[in-house]
Design a protein around this motif. Structure first.
Motif, mmCIF file in Angstrom:
data_model
loop_
_atom_site.group_PDB
_atom_site.id
_atom_site.type_symbol
_atom_site.label_atom_id
_atom_site.label_comp_id
_atom_site.label_asym_id
_atom_site.label_seq_id
_atom_site.Cartn_x
_atom_site.Cartn_y
_atom_site.Cartn_z
ATOM 1 N N GLY A 31 -95.049 -16.838 61.971
ATOM 2 C CA GLY A 31 -94.503 -15.714 62.719
ATOM 3 C C GLY A 31 -93.077 -15.414 62.313
ATOM 4 O O GLY A 31 -92.679 -14.247 62.195
ATOM 5 N N ALA A 32 -92.290 -16.471 62.091
ATOM 6 C CA ALA A 32 -90.903 -16.276 61.661
ATOM 7 C C ALA A 32 -90.839 -15.644 60.282
ATOM 8 O O ALA A 32 -90.061 -14.715 60.040
ATOM 9 C CB ALA A 32 -90.160 -17.607 61.680
ATOM 10 N N SER A 33 -91.657 -16.139 59.350
ATOM 11 C CA SER A 33 -91.596 -15.628 57.971
ATOM 12 C C SER A 33 -92.172 -14.228 57.855
ATOM 13 O O SER A 33 -91.876 -13.511 56.896
ATOM 14 C CB SER A 33 -92.337 -16.575 57.024
ATOM 15 O OG SER A 33 -93.725 -16.588 57.302
ATOM 16 N N SER A 34 -92.984 -13.821 58.836
ATOM 17 C CA SER A 34 -93.596 -12.487 58.793
ATOM 18 C C SER A 34 -92.886 -11.485 59.693
ATOM 19 O O SER A 34 -93.399 -10.385 59.898
ATOM 20 C CB SER A 34 -95.080 -12.581 59.190
ATOM 21 O OG SER A 34 -95.796 -13.380 58.275
ATOM 22 N N SER A 35 -91.744 -11.856 60.243
ATOM 23 C CA SER A 35 -90.943 -10.918 61.038
ATOM 24 C C SER A 35 -89.936 -10.235 60.116
ATOM 25 O O SER A 35 -89.038 -10.893 59.595
ATOM 26 C CB SER A 35 -90.205 -11.656 62.160
ATOM 27 O OG SER A 35 -91.107 -12.174 63.110
ATOM 28 N N PRO A 36 -90.080 -8.939 59.879
ATOM 29 C CA PRO A 36 -89.203 -8.273 58.915
ATOM 30 C C PRO A 36 -87.841 -7.881 59.476
ATOM 31 O O PRO A 36 -86.965 -7.460 58.732
ATOM 32 C CB PRO A 36 -90.001 -7.028 58.532
ATOM 33 C CG PRO A 36 -90.793 -6.716 59.756
ATOM 34 C CD PRO A 36 -91.129 -8.047 60.382
#
Length: 402
Positions: A31-36
């Motif tokens: 979720g963190a890595s896919s939050s732009p």
């Protein structure tokens, strides 16, 4: 400055690593890595906050007498660095790192007892009411008014670029309580309940189409006088204290280094367009090496600030230097990601969130899917928390003596 860890600090680092290995789930990391956006989605951020709070580590930056861990500045840096290197989401900075220190440094005992536990539990989610349509970098020109009427203030005005106001139930606000004195001297710091009549939140979509910031309108909003922090007219001094926490004294470099390492690893499987691997391309390697050196230099400055804090000194204008370097390095790394993925890095899906079962399918990989949005969103880094020009002016005056 000794940058070697002591045996006790090494033991603490290993404890943090073991905790992260056990408790940082794939869902939270993905979720963190896919939050732009600049701030992680509240759903992911609050879940991670809850994990840390259960361990008693969420308030690691707070003094022990207000519920903090009692960690040394070095332990705090180790914790932030290990979290960054493990891919953990950033914490909800507005409550934990900005308004909480204001409350426990300037607030009353009643304010501490009321608000600090609610920040840790997630019951209160805060946003920052500083900038206005005609008062951004020149924040002292703000026009939001707070007029004292008995045991309450009546608040009128608007705030802009208010991050996560659409999620928040609380906002800390700078308002003018005395229009007849020097503009910096007439400002006060108020804690405002957003769940009341007179508050309206208008979304502002950023370049990537993300809804992260807002404009907040306040019309005859009532604020109990007990929610004034400090004295009337002390708001400007409190704001400077808060902005010093926002701009530096934290752990930017490890997160930037982590993102660089991720891109460097992905380049091993990317074509250079000439039958080889991008990871072996001379120009690519030169760009990565240059950014890595910048990140390492930034970490040395952060460690210098850490050593000052450990001696009980104020970090001072070095925080402006870290803000300036980190902001531009963030943008350069996000540009590198777009270049890494080529045409695939230009995909810009409008669906949100970009994680979980309902996320749109990614072309090539999830990091390619967020590359363009992250690049566009990171344009704000050199604006929020004080523009590059503001930071350079501070450095020129207070560091270089110009």
């Amino acid at each position: 400055m000794d940058i070697e860890l002591s045996p006790q600090e090494t033991e603490f680092r290993d404890e943090v690593r073991a905790f992260l290995a056990e408790n940082l789930t794939d869902r939270i990391r993905d979720g963190a890595s896919s939050s732009p956006t600049v701030f992680v989605e509240p759903e992911i951020g609050q879940d991670w906050n809850a994990v840390l709070n259960e361990r008693g580590w969420l308030s690691y930056q707070w003094p022990k007498d207000v519920g903090g861990t009692g960690w040394t500045p070095t332990q705090r840096y180790i914790f932030e660095k290990e979290c960054a290197l493990a891919g953990a989401p950033n914490l909800t900075v507005l409550g934990l790192k900005l308004v909480a220190p204001v409350i426990f440094n300037f607030g009353t005992e009643e304010q501490k007892a009321k608000y600090l536990p609610r920040i840790l539990s997630g019951e209160d989610y805060w946003c920052q009411g500083f900038s206005e349509p005609n008062a951004g970098s020149d924040l002292a020109s703000l026009q939001t008014r707070a007029v004292r009427e008995g045991d309450k203030y009546i608040l009128n005005g608007s705030k802009i670029w208010t991050t996560h106001a659409h999620w928040a139930n609380r906002m800390f606000v700078l308002a003018r309580t005395d229009p007849d004195v020097k503009k910096q001297a007439g400002i006060s710091f108020l804690l405002v309940d957003l769940d009341q009549p007179g508050i309206s939140v208008r979304p502002i979509l950023n370049l990537a189409g993300d809804h992260e910031v807002n404009q907040v309108f306040m019309e005859n909003v009532e604020v109990p006088a007990s929610d004034l922090v400090g004295e009337e007219g002390q708001g400007w001094a409190i704001a400077k204290f808060l902005l010093e926490n926002e701009r530096g004294g934290s752990c930017h470099a490890p997160k930037l280094s982590y993102d660089l390492d991720q891109l460097q690893e992905l380049a091993r499987d990317m074509s250079d367009g000439n039958g080889g691997r991008l990871a072996d391309d001379r120009d690519w390697r030169r760009r990565v090496a240059g950014l890595k050196l910048e990140a390492q230099s930034l970490e040395m400055i952060e460690l210098k600030i850490l050593s000052r804090i450990a001696r009980g000194e104020n970090p001072g204008p070095l925080t402006s230097l870290t803000k300036l370097i980190a902001s531009n390095l963030r943008q350069d790394i996000d540009l590198l990601a777009v270049d890494l993925f080529g045409p695939a890095g230009l995909q810009l899906p409008t669906a949100r969130p970009l994680y979980g079962d309902n996320a749109p399918p990614a072309f090539i990989c999830p990091k390619a899917q967020v590359a363009s949005a992250r690049y566009l969103n990171s344009r704000a880094w050199t604006i929020f928390g004080g523009t590059d020009e503001v930071q350079k002016t501070i450095i020129a005056k207070t560091v270089l003596g110009l």
